[in-house]
Motif scaffolding. Structure first.
Motif, PDB file in Angstrom:
ATOM      1  N   ALA A  49      15.902  -0.586  -0.325  1.00  0.00           N
ATOM      2  CA  ALA A  49      16.258  -1.789   0.271  1.00  0.00           C
ATOM      3  C   ALA A  49      18.042  -1.363   0.169  1.00  0.00           C
ATOM      4  O   ALA A  49      18.744  -2.163   1.772  1.00  0.00           O
ATOM      5  N   LEU A  50      18.357  -0.599  -0.584  1.00  0.00           N
ATOM      6  CA  LEU A  50      19.795  -0.780  -0.199  1.00  0.00           C
ATOM      7  C   LEU A  50      19.890   1.151   0.767  1.00  0.00           C
ATOM      8  O   LEU A  50      21.343   0.609   1.261  1.00  0.00           O
ATOM      9  N   GLY A  51      19.245   1.258   0.849  1.00  0.00           N
ATOM     10  CA  GLY A  51      20.018   2.136   1.899  1.00  0.00           C
ATOM     11  C   GLY A  51      18.754   2.080   3.125  1.00  0.00           C
ATOM     12  O   GLY A  51      20.173   2.069   3.849  1.00  0.00           O
ATOM     13  N   GLY A  52      18.236   0.960   2.984  1.00  0.00           N
ATOM     14  CA  GLY A  52      18.908  -0.055   4.454  1.00  0.00           C
ATOM     15  C   GLY A  52      19.682  -0.295   4.796  1.00  0.00           C
ATOM     16  O   GLY A  52      20.546  -0.314   6.348  1.00  0.00           O
ATOM     17  N   ARG A  53      20.324  -1.239   3.574  1.00  0.00           N
ATOM     18  CA  ARG A  53      21.818  -2.271   3.884  1.00  0.00           C
ATOM     19  C   ARG A  53      22.767  -1.351   4.226  1.00  0.00           C
ATOM     20  O   ARG A  53      23.478  -1.279   5.215  1.00  0.00           O
ATOM     21  N   LEU A  54      22.783  -0.294   3.785  1.00  0.00           N
ATOM     22  CA  LEU A  54      23.549   1.390   4.283  1.00  0.00           C
ATOM     23  C   LEU A  54      24.033   1.537   5.424  1.00  0.00           C
ATOM     24  O   LEU A  54      24.797   2.024   5.997  1.00  0.00           O
ATOM     25  N   ALA A  55      22.607   1.602   5.909  1.00  0.00           N
ATOM     26  CA  ALA A  55      22.442   2.864   7.035  1.00  0.00           C
ATOM     27  C   ALA A  55      22.651   1.546   8.558  1.00  0.00           C
ATOM     28  O   ALA A  55      23.572   2.378   9.061  1.00  0.00           O
ATOM     29  N   ASP A  56      22.248  -0.338   7.994  1.00  0.00           N
ATOM     30  CA  ASP A  56      23.282  -0.917   9.144  1.00  0.00           C
ATOM     31  C   ASP A  56      24.559  -0.921   9.248  1.00  0.00           C
ATOM     32  O   ASP A  56      25.394  -1.017  10.376  1.00  0.00           O
ATOM     33  N   LEU A 105      17.717   8.571   3.097  1.00  0.00           N
ATOM     34  CA  LEU A 105      17.563   9.045   4.759  1.00  0.00           C
ATOM     35  C   LEU A 105      16.151   8.194   5.632  1.00  0.00           C
ATOM     36  O   LEU A 105      16.177   7.979   6.451  1.00  0.00           O
ATOM     37  N   PHE A 106      15.295   7.518   4.497  1.00  0.00           N
ATOM     38  CA  PHE A 106      13.836   7.196   5.620  1.00  0.00           C
ATOM     39  C   PHE A 106      13.833   6.296   5.950  1.00  0.00           C
ATOM     40  O   PHE A 106      14.416   5.480   7.696  1.00  0.00           O
ATOM     41  N   PRO A 107      14.606   4.428   5.915  1.00  0.00           N
ATOM     42  CA  PRO A 107      15.120   3.271   6.274  1.00  0.00           C
ATOM     43  C   PRO A 107      16.267   4.299   7.508  1.00  0.00           C
ATOM     44  O   PRO A 107      16.053   3.724   8.564  1.00  0.00           O
ATOM     45  N   ALA A 108      17.152   5.279   7.155  1.00  0.00           N
ATOM     46  CA  ALA A 108      18.012   5.213   7.870  1.00  0.00           C
ATOM     47  C   ALA A 108      17.841   6.100   9.757  1.00  0.00           C
ATOM     48  O   ALA A 108      17.751   5.941  10.774  1.00  0.00           O
ATOM     49  N   ALA A 109      16.672   6.818   9.686  1.00  0.00           N
ATOM     50  CA  ALA A 109      16.313   8.114  10.275  1.00  0.00           C
ATOM     51  C   ALA A 109      15.081   7.034  11.346  1.00  0.00           C
ATOM     52  O   ALA A 109      15.259   7.158  12.687  1.00  0.00           O
ATOM     53  N   LEU A 110      14.745   6.020  10.244  1.00  0.00           N
ATOM     54  CA  LEU A 110      13.777   4.836  11.347  1.00  0.00           C
ATOM     55  C   LEU A 110      14.687   4.360  12.050  1.00  0.00           C
ATOM     56  O   LEU A 110      14.469   3.221  13.567  1.00  0.00           O
ATOM     57  N   ALA A 111      15.696   3.366  11.630  1.00  0.00           N
ATOM     58  CA  ALA A 111      16.547   3.064  12.465  1.00  0.00           C
ATOM     59  C   ALA A 111      17.192   3.516  13.952  1.00  0.00           C
ATOM     60  O   ALA A 111      17.361   2.875  14.884  1.00  0.00           O
ATOM     61  N   VAL A 379      15.441  -4.453   7.598  1.00  0.00           N
ATOM     62  CA  VAL A 379      14.396  -4.760   7.780  1.00  0.00           C
ATOM     63  C   VAL A 379      13.363  -3.683   7.528  1.00  0.00           C
ATOM     64  O   VAL A 379      12.229  -3.749   7.075  1.00  0.00           O
ATOM     65  N   THR A 380      13.455  -2.535   7.697  1.00  0.00           N
ATOM     66  CA  THR A 380      12.644  -1.275   7.482  1.00  0.00           C
ATOM     67  C   THR A 380      12.674  -1.333   6.119  1.00  0.00           C
ATOM     68  O   THR A 380      12.144  -0.723   5.371  1.00  0.00           O
ATOM     69  N   GLY A 381      14.089  -1.265   5.524  1.00  0.00           N
ATOM     70  CA  GLY A 381      13.776  -1.303   3.347  1.00  0.00           C
ATOM     71  C   GLY A 381      13.639  -2.376   3.409  1.00  0.00           C
ATOM     72  O   GLY A 381      13.007  -1.212   2.275  1.00  0.00           O
ATOM     73  N   ILE A 382      13.218  -3.035   3.317  1.00  0.00           N
ATOM     74  CA  ILE A 382      12.352  -4.325   2.986  1.00  0.00           C
ATOM     75  C   ILE A 382      10.786  -3.546   3.122  1.00  0.00           C
ATOM     76  O   ILE A 382      10.277  -3.778   2.729  1.00  0.00           O
TER      77      ILE A 382
END
Length: 525
Positions: A49-56, A105-111, A379-382
């Motif tokens: 979840a933290l990784g997804g938020r940092l990507a945003d 890496l993963f949520p950012a790549a998906l974003a 959302v990807t992080g979730i």
């Protein structure tokens, strides 16, 4: 992006194949080796979840590069572990930082993938993304078996060339970074890391500590309490780590719940099917990996088909089809496990794989399409946090079922062969722990009663273990059946109403204008 996430998927399974060589060379304890495997998954679940938020907040391209560097540097250090007393702590620590890098890496790549493709083409694009990256999980055991013949350290070093290619392609792609205004919710990040970490740790260690252990329940209950506190806190904070308003969308909630039940079966299957193939079918690790390719054949084909259904009709038809196929496939596969023949099982393995394939990409893509504002990374992080959490629950619960049924079946077999009840129970416990990897004995060899009983009754024990696995696979079928009931609650339709625009995003200064000669990726290709 597919090159980048390839490392994270391969590393979920590749280390398990090299485990015996690592233990032998470094002198690790069985519990220590379990921590080497679990540290990666635990860190991955806690920081998603933290990784997804940092990507945003800071732009997905930047976080992809940082996550890749953290991952590959940790991989190199894992491969350079020194022999001696520090070896165990060294490996566990850098496996944890590997998991942290993967969570970035993963949520950012998906974003990035979501941002590049317009909504009407996104289903097929993400179906390819999830189909190939998911299939790479099956490559782990095959690659691990081959590399271990050279040196077990190569299972970590293999990430270096993959990372170099990923970083080079990321630079050549000229991906525009889009940032979302806001601040990082540090307190929320700490709460979710502690809550997810504690509860996942409890589920992971339930095999070793036992379900009756106070430590097991302290971790699980304590983690859930912290997560409840996280939810209450996020409702009050101005810039939350996770915007809980997204759960007001019934389609998003159904997508997430269906993903949870699908992942109860998907990730645990790698362990249970691999152990079943090696114990009951006398397969080598590489042959066991090939056994799983039947599953992935169905998975890869169905994920593409599911992506097309999503683009044309929305997620609901794909979810319903996937849950039905998965439920039927796992149930029929369970029936065939006692035949002890790989040839008889492949159609049902492929059918079960097709069921999962119809679910994962459409559910994940539909959830992202319903993001609030440009919060793709969030959302990807979730969704990825839910997937990893479900995998931990599935491994713990189904693993307990497997150990209990194996112990019960072997006890009955030994008593029928004239063993006194108390001796039969002790021997059965040793055998079941050796087979499932939950005890201190790594294999049923030696001169003890467990080893003698297993050598004298190998065929009977194989059948006992196959029958125990039937309960596990029926459990997977039940999980998909519950997923189908949840899928019926999906409102249907496509998420066609734009919930975000480029105007809502705050682009990074360097991303305001595409490089000369390059298309502007912010508005799609």
């Amino acid at each position: 992006m597919m090159f980048a996430v390839a490392m994270t998927f391969i590393d979920q399974t590749i280390v398990a194949i090299a485990a015996p060589d690592i233990v032998r060379e470094l002198g690790l304890s069985t519990s220590g080796m379990q921590w080497v495997v679990n540290a990666y998954l635990l860190s991955l679940a806690a920081f998603f979840a933290l990784g997804g938020r940092l990507a945003d907040l800071y732009g997905p391209r930047r976080i992809v590069v940082i996550g890749t560097l953290v991952f590959v540097i940790s991989s190199v250090l894992c491969g350079c572990v020194p022999e001696g007393d520090a070896a165990q702590s060294w490996l566990i620590a850098f496996r944890a930082t590997q998991g942290f890098g993967a969570a970035l890496l993963f949520p950012a790549a998906l974003a990035v993938v979501v941002a590049v493709f317009p909504r009407e083409r996104r289903g097929r694009a993400l179906a390819l993304f999830f189909g190939i990256s998911g299939a790479l999980t099956a490559l782990g055991p095959l690659l691990g078996g081959w590399l271990t013949n050279w040196t077990w350290r190569a299972v970590f070093w293999v990430n270096v060339p993959v990372a170099v290619v990923a970083l080079a392609l990321t630079a050549f792609a000229h991906i525009a970074d889009r940032r979302r205004p806001g601040t990082l919710d540090v307190r929320g990040a700490v709460l979710i890391v502690v809550g997810m970490g504690l509860s996942v740790l409890g589920f992971q260690q339930a095999w070793s500590w036992g379900w009756g252990s106070a430590a097991t329940w302290a971790c699980i209950v304590g983690g859930l309490v912290v997560l409840c506190g996280f939810v209450a806190y996020e409702r009050r904070v101005h810039h939350p780590l996770i915007d809980l308003r997204v759960f007001k969308d019934r389609a998003f909630t159904v997508d997430t719940v269906v993903l949870f039940f699908a992942m109860l079966a998907f990730v645990p299957l790698f362990f249970f099917a691999s152990v079943y193939a090696q114990v009951c079918l006398s397969a080598s690790p590489n042959q066991a990996a090939l056994f799983l390719l039947y599953f992935f054949a169905g998975f890869a084909i169905a994920s593409q088909w599911g992506g097309r259904i999503l683009d044309k009709q929305g997620a609901r038809p794909a979810l319903k089809i996937g849950c039905v196929l998965g439920c039927v496939g796992f149930a029929l596969w369970a029936e065939k496990l006692t035949d002890l023949s790989m040839h008889d099982q492949w159609p049902y393995a492929a059918l079960a794989g097709a069921g999962i394939g119809f679910i994962l990409a459409p559910a994940s893509t539909d959830a992202v399409n319903r993001a609030i504002g440009p919060s793709y990374g969030e959302v990807t992080g979730i969704t990825q946090t839910v997937r990893n959490y479900a995998a931990s629950v599935g491994l713990a619960v189904l693993g307990t079922v497997l150990t209990h049924r194996t112990n019960s079946n072997v006890t009955q077999t030994l008593e029928a062969r004239g063993f006194p009840p108390d001796v039969a129970e002790n021997v059965a416990r040793n055998i079941s722990e050796s087979i499932t990897g939950t005890g201190d004995n790594s294999s049923p060899t030696g001169t003890g009663p467990a080893a003698t009983a297993l050598r004298d009754s190998m065929n009977a024990v194989r059948m006992d273990f196959a029958e125990a696995n039937q309960w596990v696979f029926y459990g997977m079928a039940i999980a998909l059946g519950i997923g189908f009931l949840c899928a019926l609650r999906h409102p249907g339709g496509r998420a066609v109403t734009p919930t975000h625009t480029d105007a809502e995003a705050t682009p990074a200064p360097e991303a305001t204008q595409a490089p000369a000669g390059q298309p502007d990726r912010r508005t799609g290709p």
